[in-house]
Structures are given as structure tokens and as C-alpha cells.
Design an enzyme around this catalytic site. Sequence first.
Site, short mmCIF file in Angstrom:
data_model
loop_
_atom_site.label_atom_id
_atom_site.label_comp_id
_atom_site.label_asym_id
_atom_site.label_seq_id
_atom_site.Cartn_x
_atom_site.Cartn_y
_atom_site.Cartn_z
N VAL A 1 -26.41 17.64 3.05
CA VAL A 1 -27.67 18.13 3.62
C VAL A 1 -28.83 17.22 3.20
O VAL A 1 -29.66 16.82 4.03
CB VAL A 1 -27.96 19.58 3.17
CG1 VAL A 1 -29.29 20.05 3.75
CG2 VAL A 1 -26.84 20.52 3.60
N HIS B 1 -30.55 35.42 4.21
CA HIS B 1 -29.65 34.39 4.73
C HIS B 1 -28.22 34.76 4.33
O HIS B 1 -27.65 34.18 3.42
CB HIS B 1 -30.04 33.04 4.14
CG HIS B 1 -29.27 31.89 4.73
ND1 HIS B 1 -29.13 31.68 6.07
CD2 HIS B 1 -28.63 30.86 4.13
CE1 HIS B 1 -28.42 30.61 6.27
NE2 HIS B 1 -28.10 30.08 5.12
N1 APR Z 1 -29.63 17.60 -10.04
C1 APR Z 1 -29.61 16.89 -8.89
N2 APR Z 1 -28.60 16.95 -8.01
C2 APR Z 1 -27.56 17.73 -8.31
C3 APR Z 1 -27.51 18.50 -9.49
C4 APR Z 1 -28.60 18.40 -10.38
N3 APR Z 1 -28.63 19.09 -11.53
N4 APR Z 1 -26.34 19.18 -9.48
C5 APR Z 1 -25.69 18.87 -8.36
N5 APR Z 1 -26.43 17.99 -7.65
C6 APR Z 1 -26.09 17.34 -6.40
C7 APR Z 1 -24.63 16.99 -6.27
O1 APR Z 1 -24.30 15.86 -7.04
C8 APR Z 1 -24.50 16.74 -4.77
O2 APR Z 1 -24.68 15.39 -4.43
O3 APR Z 1 -26.34 18.17 -5.27
C9 APR Z 1 -25.63 17.59 -4.18
C10 APR Z 1 -25.14 18.70 -3.25
O4 APR Z 1 -24.59 18.09 -2.15
P1 APR Z 1 -23.25 18.59 -1.43
O5 APR Z 1 -22.26 18.99 -2.45
O6 APR Z 1 -22.89 17.58 -0.40
O7 APR Z 1 -23.71 19.96 -0.73
P2 APR Z 1 -24.48 20.12 0.68
O8 APR Z 1 -23.51 20.32 1.77
O9 APR Z 1 -25.50 19.05 0.81
O10 APR Z 1 -25.21 21.52 0.43
C11 APR Z 1 -26.24 21.64 -0.51
O11 APR Z 1 -27.32 23.41 0.65
O12 APR Z 1 -26.69 24.56 2.52
C12 APR Z 1 -26.77 24.59 1.13
O13 APR Z 1 -24.93 26.00 0.45
C13 APR Z 1 -25.40 24.69 0.50
O14 APR Z 1 -26.17 25.11 -1.71
C14 APR Z 1 -25.65 24.12 -0.84
C15 APR Z 1 -26.74 23.07 -0.58
#
Ligand code: APR
Length: 309
Positions: A12, A175
Site C-alpha cells: 500500500v 471498517h
Molecule cells: N516502522 C516502519 N515500517 C514498518 C514497521 C515499523 N515499526 N513495522 C512494519 N513496517 C513495514 C513492513 O516492513 C512493511 O514493509 O510496514 C510495511 C507493511 O507493508 P505490507 O506488509 O506490504 O502491507 P500492506 O499490504 O502495504 O498493508 C499495510 O494497510 O490495508 C492495511 O491491513 C493493511 O495494516 C495493513 C496496512
Amino acid sequence: MKKVTVIGAGFVGATAAQRLAEKELADVVLIDVLEGIPAGKALDMVESAPVERFDAKVTGSTADYAPMEGSEVVIITAGIARKPGMSRDDLFKTNRDIVNGVCENVKKYAPNSVILMVTNPLDLMAYTAFKTTGFSSDRVIGMAGVLDSARFAAFVGMELGVSVKDISAMVLGGHGDTMVPMPRFTTVGGIPITELLPKETIDRISQRARDGGAEIVKLLKTGSAYYAPSSSVVAMAEAILLGKDRLLPASVYLRGEYGYEGFYLGVPAVIGAGGLKRVIQIKLNDEEKAGLDKSANAVKTQMAEVGLA
Ligand code: APR
């Protein structure tokens, strides 16, 4: 150029960064805990700029939040997705700790920014960010309604075989499974869909909108939706950056509107420079109000379960 920081350079977050840059809405800083990923994705986007012809700068940073200084909007997507066998409670606790850590940095480096929350569970995470930052509630907004309404609008378009350009949909509430599609306030060329589609069809596509996230997860198997979520949060960021005062469904902190107080819930909101301008209160019929009450109660119950309220 204005600056937007996207925290969480996953599906996202990175897609939101790309959309922001391609629209030249702002320079974008991508931040993640992962080594190399934010810088790598940012560089890849920079290398697309000569082809796509945009001048916005995109940079990436691992764990260092200093580059976010001066950001007008901060989009938070950092977190983990719910894994098989993981309870809602465990997901909340993990993402709460992540969001709390992120928010300490937002407070430090971008104290005047508007936070757009994307991390799930959405309404609880927006509340968490509101409490942790101490920002006024007009500067902490959850992205959910724009996405849920976009899904509903897409399904209306499929049923009627008309352009989505003429569809304006409204989905309110939390949501989650109890979100409330509002057929009376969902129009095609100004005509409510209650005049255009039979009740059974409206009920069916309302349920499909409620299950919209799960439908995508089931197809993708290893991830969740990101094209429509990133479009939706970028539309909200654009309204803030360009001071558009758009009327969008958004998860906002309520102080008595619709009879609710002290938590985040999706309601029609005017979004512009500085974030939330005002909540629009419309007269709901008994069925709509019952649906919204049910959704509000679901959010409150979830908050109580995890010790938030
Ligand atoms: N600080 C910064 N980034 C972080 C941290 C942190 N402490 N912990 C995790 N992340 C990062 C992860 O490394 C990862 O790259 O957050 C990112 C999340 O990305 P994805 O796993 O690809 O998830 P995504 O599909 O982008 O969804 C993100 O949005 O729609 C909502 O439910 C979904 O909560 C989820 C969020």
C-alpha cells in the site's frame, strides 16, 4: 513542492508513493524498518520519472525519520497483516506497538502534519495515533470510507453497465464486517440507486462491498488489496494538499455527532487544508441508523476487548 511521508514501504505504501509522485502532488519520503527496501523502491520510482514525466522527488529511508521533517501529510501503512491463526487481539497489539513507535517520530519530526491512517484495524489504529501523538483530532484521520465506497461504486457500475465517472457512493461506519453501504445516498448521475436497482441486487452488492477486502485476500492468497487502498488514501492526501474541501466518508474522532462520542467511526466529512474541516450530519432513516449503531457498537466492543476504552 510540498512533502508527504509514507511510513511503511510495503504494497500500500509504495503504491501510494508512486501515485503521489506521478500526480506531482508532493515530494515523497518512504520510510520502513526494512533495510534497503525504501531506498530501492524510491530509486526505482525516480528512474520511472523521465518516462512518466514527473518532477516530484522520491527518497527512501530505513528507520531514520529525520527526512520526514516538514511533511504536510503523513500516511501510515506500517504494520503486519493478520496471519492465519492470529487473533484480532494479537493483530491489534502488534500493530499498536508499531503505530505507537511511528507516532512518536511523527510527533518529533512533523508536529504540524495531518496523519492519514491506513493500518488495520483501522478505526482502532486511528484512535491510537490520535492518543499517542496528542494531535488535535482534525489532524488524525482514518482512510476506510473512500475505499469501501469505491468498492461499492465499482459494483454499482458493473450491475448497471454505466461509467464509474457518474457514480458517487457512500459507505459509512467502521471498517469491518458491519460497515454500512448507504443506497439512498449512492447516486448515478444524481439518481439514487434505489431508483435504478432492485432491493435484492442492492443487498447483494452491499454484502460484496462489506466482504471486499476478504474477496481480494482470497484471490491473492499471500497479501491484501493495495491498488484501491492506495488510490483512496492519495485522494484524501490530495484534498488536504490542494485544500479542496472534499466531502468524503472518513474515519474521524466523534464528539457527539450521530449520537456517538469518544471513538473513531466512518462518517461524511469535509477534508481540506489542515485535515478534517467538519463532520456532515445527515438525517438517517431507521434502517440506516440501526446499521450505523450496530457498526459503532462493533467498534466500541473491539476497543473494549483490547483495553482501549
Ligand atoms: N516502522 C516502519 N515500517 C514498518 C514497521 C515499523 N515499526 N513495522 C512494519 N513496517 C513495514 C513492513 O516492513 C512493511 O514493509 O510496514 C510495511 C507493511 O507493508 P505490507 O506488509 O506490504 O502491507 P500492506 O499490504 O502495504 O498493508 C499495510 O494497510 O490495508 C492495511 O491491513 C493493511 O495494516 C495493513 C496496512
